[in-house]
Scaffold this active site. Structure first.
Site, PDB file in Angstrom:
ATOM      1  N   TYR A   1      -1.709   0.347  10.608  1.00 49.09           N
ATOM      2  CA  TYR A   1      -1.973  -0.323   9.327  1.00 49.09           C
ATOM      3  C   TYR A   1      -0.748  -0.189   8.416  1.00 49.09           C
ATOM      4  O   TYR A   1      -0.276  -1.179   7.830  1.00 49.09           O
ATOM      5  CB  TYR A   1      -3.210   0.295   8.658  1.00 49.09           C
ATOM      6  CG  TYR A   1      -3.389  -0.119   7.220  1.00 49.09           C
ATOM      7  CD1 TYR A   1      -4.002  -1.326   6.890  1.00 49.09           C
ATOM      8  CD2 TYR A   1      -2.944   0.704   6.175  1.00 49.09           C
ATOM      9  CE1 TYR A   1      -4.155  -1.715   5.562  1.00 49.09           C
ATOM     10  CE2 TYR A   1      -3.101   0.331   4.854  1.00 49.09           C
ATOM     11  CZ  TYR A   1      -3.705  -0.879   4.545  1.00 49.09           C
ATOM     12  OH  TYR A   1      -3.845  -1.253   3.229  1.00 49.09           O
TER      13      TYR A   1
ATOM     14  N   SER B   1       0.814  -1.221   0.000  1.00 45.69           N
ATOM     15  CA  SER B   1       0.000   0.000   0.000  1.00 45.69           C
ATOM     16  C   SER B   1       0.842   1.263   0.000  1.00 45.69           C
ATOM     17  O   SER B   1       1.907   1.323   0.629  1.00 45.69           O
ATOM     18  CB  SER B   1      -0.874  -0.004   1.260  1.00 45.69           C
ATOM     19  OG  SER B   1      -1.429   1.270   1.478  1.00 45.69           O
TER      20      SER B   1
ATOM     21  N   GLU C   1       0.165   3.628   1.738  1.00 45.52           N
ATOM     22  CA  GLU C   1       0.239   4.041   3.142  1.00 45.52           C
ATOM     23  C   GLU C   1       1.638   3.808   3.713  1.00 45.52           C
ATOM     24  O   GLU C   1       2.015   4.428   4.709  1.00 45.52           O
ATOM     25  CB  GLU C   1      -0.771   3.254   3.976  1.00 45.52           C
ATOM     26  CG  GLU C   1      -2.144   3.887   4.093  1.00 45.52           C
ATOM     27  CD  GLU C   1      -2.150   5.166   4.916  1.00 45.52           C
ATOM     28  OE1 GLU C   1      -1.688   5.152   6.070  1.00 45.52           O
ATOM     29  OE2 GLU C   1      -2.632   6.183   4.391  1.00 45.52           O
TER      30      GLU C   1
HETATM   31  P1  NAP Z   1     -11.549  -4.574   1.539  1.00 45.50           P
HETATM   32  O1  NAP Z   1     -12.677  -4.252   0.622  1.00 45.50           O
HETATM   33  O2  NAP Z   1     -11.535  -4.023   2.923  1.00 45.50           O
HETATM   34  O3  NAP Z   1     -11.465  -6.180   1.622  1.00 45.50           O
HETATM   35  C1  NAP Z   1     -10.700  -6.813   2.610  1.00 45.50           C
HETATM   36  C2  NAP Z   1     -10.902  -8.311   2.480  1.00 45.50           C
HETATM   37  O4  NAP Z   1     -10.128  -8.981   3.493  1.00 45.50           O
HETATM   38  C3  NAP Z   1     -12.354  -8.766   2.689  1.00 45.50           C
HETATM   39  O5  NAP Z   1     -12.629  -9.823   1.810  1.00 45.50           O
HETATM   40  C4  NAP Z   1     -12.343  -9.267   4.121  1.00 45.50           C
HETATM   41  O6  NAP Z   1     -13.344 -10.215   4.416  1.00 45.50           O
HETATM   42  C5  NAP Z   1     -10.968  -9.926   4.153  1.00 45.50           C
HETATM   43  N1  NAP Z   1     -10.467 -10.140   5.512  1.00 45.50           N
HETATM   44  C6  NAP Z   1     -10.325  -9.221   6.496  1.00 45.50           C
HETATM   45  N2  NAP Z   1      -9.825  -9.793   7.600  1.00 45.50           N
HETATM   46  C7  NAP Z   1      -9.652 -11.121   7.316  1.00 45.50           C
HETATM   47  C8  NAP Z   1      -9.180 -12.235   8.048  1.00 45.50           C
HETATM   48  N3  NAP Z   1      -8.794 -12.113   9.318  1.00 45.50           N
HETATM   49  N4  NAP Z   1      -9.127 -13.436   7.440  1.00 45.50           N
HETATM   50  C9  NAP Z   1      -9.536 -13.584   6.148  1.00 45.50           C
HETATM   51  N5  NAP Z   1     -10.016 -12.563   5.408  1.00 45.50           N
HETATM   52  C10 NAP Z   1     -10.066 -11.336   5.981  1.00 45.50           C
HETATM   53  O7  NAP Z   1     -10.152  -4.174   0.873  1.00 45.50           O
HETATM   54  P2  NAP Z   1      -9.826  -3.773  -0.647  1.00 45.50           P
HETATM   55  O8  NAP Z   1     -10.068  -2.318  -0.808  1.00 45.50           O
HETATM   56  O9  NAP Z   1     -10.442  -4.737  -1.560  1.00 45.50           O
HETATM   57  O10 NAP Z   1      -8.232  -3.953  -0.638  1.00 45.50           O
HETATM   58  C11 NAP Z   1      -7.634  -5.215  -0.917  1.00 45.50           C
HETATM   59  C12 NAP Z   1      -6.231  -5.246  -0.304  1.00 45.50           C
HETATM   60  O11 NAP Z   1      -5.435  -4.219  -0.874  1.00 45.50           O
HETATM   61  C13 NAP Z   1      -6.160  -5.034   1.197  1.00 45.50           C
HETATM   62  O12 NAP Z   1      -5.085  -5.802   1.700  1.00 45.50           O
HETATM   63  C14 NAP Z   1      -5.842  -3.563   1.341  1.00 45.50           C
HETATM   64  O13 NAP Z   1      -5.201  -3.312   2.561  1.00 45.50           O
HETATM   65  C15 NAP Z   1      -4.932  -3.372   0.152  1.00 45.50           C
HETATM   66  N6  NAP Z   1      -4.899  -2.040  -0.455  1.00 45.50           N
HETATM   67  C16 NAP Z   1      -6.065  -1.435  -0.787  1.00 45.50           C
HETATM   68  C17 NAP Z   1      -6.036  -0.197  -1.417  1.00 45.50           C
HETATM   69  C18 NAP Z   1      -7.309   0.511  -1.813  1.00 45.50           C
HETATM   70  O14 NAP Z   1      -7.250   1.719  -2.060  1.00 45.50           O
HETATM   71  N7  NAP Z   1      -8.433  -0.183  -1.928  1.00 45.50           N
HETATM   72  C19 NAP Z   1      -4.799   0.407  -1.695  1.00 45.50           C
HETATM   73  C20 NAP Z   1      -3.629  -0.262  -1.361  1.00 45.50           C
HETATM   74  C21 NAP Z   1      -3.682  -1.491  -0.744  1.00 45.50           C
HETATM   75  P3  NAP Z   1     -14.836  -9.750   4.899  1.00 45.50           P
HETATM   76  O15 NAP Z   1     -15.594  -9.452   3.631  1.00 45.50           O
HETATM   77  O16 NAP Z   1     -15.333 -10.944   5.609  1.00 45.50           O
HETATM   78  O17 NAP Z   1     -14.659  -8.535   5.750  1.00 45.50           O
HETATM   79  N1  GDD Z   2     -12.600   7.075   6.174  1.00 44.57           N
HETATM   80  C1  GDD Z   2     -12.734   8.397   6.325  1.00 44.57           C
HETATM   81  N2  GDD Z   2     -13.891   8.894   6.858  1.00 44.57           N
HETATM   82  N3  GDD Z   2     -11.727   9.220   5.927  1.00 44.57           N
HETATM   83  C2  GDD Z   2     -11.897  10.562   6.072  1.00 44.57           C
HETATM   84  C3  GDD Z   2     -13.070  11.111   6.605  1.00 44.57           C
HETATM   85  C4  GDD Z   2     -14.112  10.235   7.026  1.00 44.57           C
HETATM   86  O1  GDD Z   2     -15.167  10.644   7.502  1.00 44.57           O
HETATM   87  N4  GDD Z   2     -12.942  12.468   6.592  1.00 44.57           N
HETATM   88  C5  GDD Z   2     -11.752  12.749   6.065  1.00 44.57           C
HETATM   89  N5  GDD Z   2     -11.096  11.590   5.746  1.00 44.57           N
HETATM   90  C6  GDD Z   2      -9.743  11.512   5.186  1.00 44.57           C
HETATM   91  C7  GDD Z   2      -8.790  10.606   5.965  1.00 44.57           C
HETATM   92  O2  GDD Z   2      -8.270  11.289   7.111  1.00 44.57           O
HETATM   93  C8  GDD Z   2      -7.736  10.313   4.899  1.00 44.57           C
HETATM   94  O3  GDD Z   2      -6.785  11.346   4.860  1.00 44.57           O
HETATM   95  C9  GDD Z   2      -8.523  10.334   3.590  1.00 44.57           C
HETATM   96  O4  GDD Z   2      -9.819  10.904   3.894  1.00 44.57           O
HETATM   97  C10 GDD Z   2      -8.738   8.957   2.955  1.00 44.57           C
HETATM   98  O5  GDD Z   2      -9.260   8.088   3.952  1.00 44.57           O
HETATM   99  P1  GDD Z   2      -9.782   6.611   3.590  1.00 44.57           P
HETATM  100  O6  GDD Z   2     -10.771   6.680   2.483  1.00 44.57           O
HETATM  101  O7  GDD Z   2     -10.201   5.958   4.860  1.00 44.57           O
HETATM  102  O8  GDD Z   2      -8.506   5.908   2.940  1.00 44.57           O
HETATM  103  P2  GDD Z   2      -6.980   5.847   3.393  1.00 44.57           P
HETATM  104  O9  GDD Z   2      -6.212   6.677   2.409  1.00 44.57           O
HETATM  105  O10 GDD Z   2      -6.804   6.129   4.821  1.00 44.57           O
HETATM  106  O11 GDD Z   2      -6.647   4.296   3.173  1.00 44.57           O
HETATM  107  C11 GDD Z   2      -7.044   3.632   1.978  1.00 44.57           C
HETATM  108  O12 GDD Z   2      -6.030   3.725   1.004  1.00 44.57           O
HETATM  109  C12 GDD Z   2      -4.802   3.042   1.351  1.00 44.57           C
HETATM  110  C13 GDD Z   2      -3.823   3.274   0.196  1.00 44.57           C
HETATM  111  O13 GDD Z   2      -3.232   4.519   0.316  1.00 44.57           O
HETATM  112  C14 GDD Z   2      -7.377   2.183   2.334  1.00 44.57           C
HETATM  113  O14 GDD Z   2      -7.986   1.561   1.232  1.00 44.57           O
HETATM  114  C15 GDD Z   2      -6.134   1.396   2.694  1.00 44.57           C
HETATM  115  O15 GDD Z   2      -6.464   0.019   2.848  1.00 44.57           O
HETATM  116  C16 GDD Z   2      -5.115   1.560   1.548  1.00 44.57           C
HETATM  117  O16 GDD Z   2      -3.931   0.868   1.810  1.00 44.57           O
END
Ligand code: NAP
Ligand code: GDD
Length: 339
Positions: free
Chosen positions: A153, A130, A132
């Site tokens: 995280y 990520s 992050e």
């Molecule tokens: P998501 O929608 O939150 O999906 C997370 C998945 O992990 C769900 O299927 C969840 O199952 C499963 N899970 C959580 N805890 C588990 C456990 N203890 N054992 C087995 N399964 C578990 O995440 P996403 O947005 O698709 O992201 C996919 C991956 O990419 C994650 O690792 C995330 O950290 C990473 N990532 C995401 C982003 C982004 O912007 N989306 C960016 C960079 C990296 P349930 O459905 O049962 O909750």
């Molecule tokens: N969730 C959330 N809720 N975020 C908020 C809010 C709120 O009400 N208000 C402001 N934010 C700001 C957060 O402080 C952050 O700076 C930004 O919106 C994005 O927050 P999220 O959408 O929760 O995503 P994230 O950037 O913290 O994390 C996501 O992206 C990562 C990759 O950079 C997640 O998908 C992570 O799993 C992923 O790794």
């Protein structure tokens, strides 16, 4: 026929990746958690699809904290490719549950890598790393940028990143880190900021709500479109050699920009509806993430097509459509996976 195992198949990325791999003719296996309520809504259309591909999708109960079950699953399936997407993926929640996040998001990766190493299964491994992990390092962030995580995280993901690299270097495993910047879609979890905004915009437009509470509006992110990002994951596992890649759009967009564009899609002035709530602030914030995906473009032929303004429109339109259908009772009844 290639066989893939996807952890996190019920999540946003897992569901799009399962679609992609089934369309490519793979046999797809997904790890799912047992829950007290249905948790397969993102993949039900695949599981009970009347088409041939539904017969190539298999779901297995398991949990990243359950190493022996993961080991026996890997040994039994002998997958050609493993896409490790499961995680406790919410940054704000990781401050409340740092130990759990470390166990699932960090050590969970080690459990999978150990399952591969100790069973001797020949497979290619994708780690969902990520942006992050860059945290406080200023943009643009590339594969060469130093890491500086700002949350439990981010720290857990960084541990997992190094474990994947270590298994590649120590054991010659084909293990890659996709360092993905934020990517969103109509299937995005409702507590991430983009989906929280687009869902609220639909509810406000259709008269169900009158305000939206948010935290920091100044944070800058590089928001891409999730279906394109799972294609990048697949490309990484088809490459001749294993290496790590940044996947991003390169477009700068703040939370405020996102809010403003989302309300504009339904011809409303955002400033009349947004309220501040300090509970959504994080103890340490990641101020600015903007990725440089030049290496992925050069070596994988991958480039983002959808940038933030279009992404906002896609998500708002989907939420307005979904809510309108729910309200007029025409929403299609979902089928559900029932073990
Ligand atoms: P998501 O929608 O939150 O999906 C997370 C998945 O992990 C769900 O299927 C969840 O199952 C499963 N899970 C959580 N805890 C588990 C456990 N203890 N054992 C087995 N399964 C578990 O995440 P996403 O947005 O698709 O992201 C996919 C991956 O990419 C994650 O690792 C995330 O950290 C990473 N990532 C995401 C982003 C982004 O912007 N989306 C960016 C960079 C990296 P349930 O459905 O049962 O909750
Ligand atoms: N969730 C959330 N809720 N975020 C908020 C809010 C709120 O009400 N208000 C402001 N934010 C700001 C957060 O402080 C952050 O700076 C930004 O919106 C994005 O927050 P999220 O959408 O929760 O995503 P994230 O950037 O913290 O994390 C996501 O992206 C990562 C990759 O950079 C997640 O998908 C992570 O799993 C992923 O790794």
């Amino acid at each position: 026929m290639k066989r893939a195992l996807i952890t996190g198949i019920t999540g946003q990325d897992g569901s799009y990746l399962a679609e992609l791999l089934l369309a490519k003719g793979y046999e797809v296996h997904g790890l799912i958690r047992r829950a007290s309520t249905f948790n397969t809504h993102r993949i039900d259309h695949l599981y009970q699809d009347p088409h041939e591909s539904a017969a190539r999708l298999f779901l297995h109960h398991g949990d990243l904290t359950d190493g022996s079950a993961i080991m026996s699953l890997v040994a039994r399936l002998q997958p050609d490719e493993i896409y490790h997407l499961a995680a406790q993926s919410h940054v704000r929640v990781s401050f409340d549950q740092p130990e759990y996040t470390g166990d699932v998001t960090g050590v969970g990766t080690t459990r999978l890598l150990e399952a591969i190493r100790s069973t001797g299964v020949s497979t290619r491994f994708y780690q969902a790393s990520s942006s992050e992990m860059f945290g406080a390092s200023p943009p643009p962030q590339s594969e060469e940028t130093p890491f500086y995580p700002r949350s439990p995280y981010g720290a857990a993901k960084l541990y997992a990143y190094w474990m994947a690299r270590n298994y590649r270097e120590a054991y010659g495993m084909f293990a890659v880190n996709g360092i993905l910047f934020n990517h969103e879609s109509p299937r995005r979890g409702e507590t991430f900021v983009t989906r929280k905004i687009t869902r609220a915009v639909a509810r406000i437009k259709l008269g169900l709500e009158s305000s939206l509470y948010l935290g920091n509006l100044d944070a800058v992110r590089d928001w891409g479109y999730a279906p394109e990002y799972v294609d990048a994951m697949w490309r990484m596992l088809q490459a001749d050699s294993a290496r790590d890649y940044v996947v991003a759009t390169g477009t700068r967009f703040s939370v405020r920009d996102f809010v403003s564009a989302a309300f504009a899609c339904v011809e409303l002035d955002w400033e009349q509806y947004i309220r501040y709530d300090a509970r959504y602030e994080r103890p340490t914030e990641v101020d600015e993430l903007i990725g440089d995906a030049s290496l992925a473009r050069k070596e994988l032929g991958w480039e983002a097509q959808v940038h933030a303004p279009e992404l906002v429109r896609i998500m708002v339109e989907a939420d307005v459509r979904r809510l309108s259908e729910e309200l007029d009772g025409s929403a299609a009844r979902r089928t559900r996976y029932d073990p």
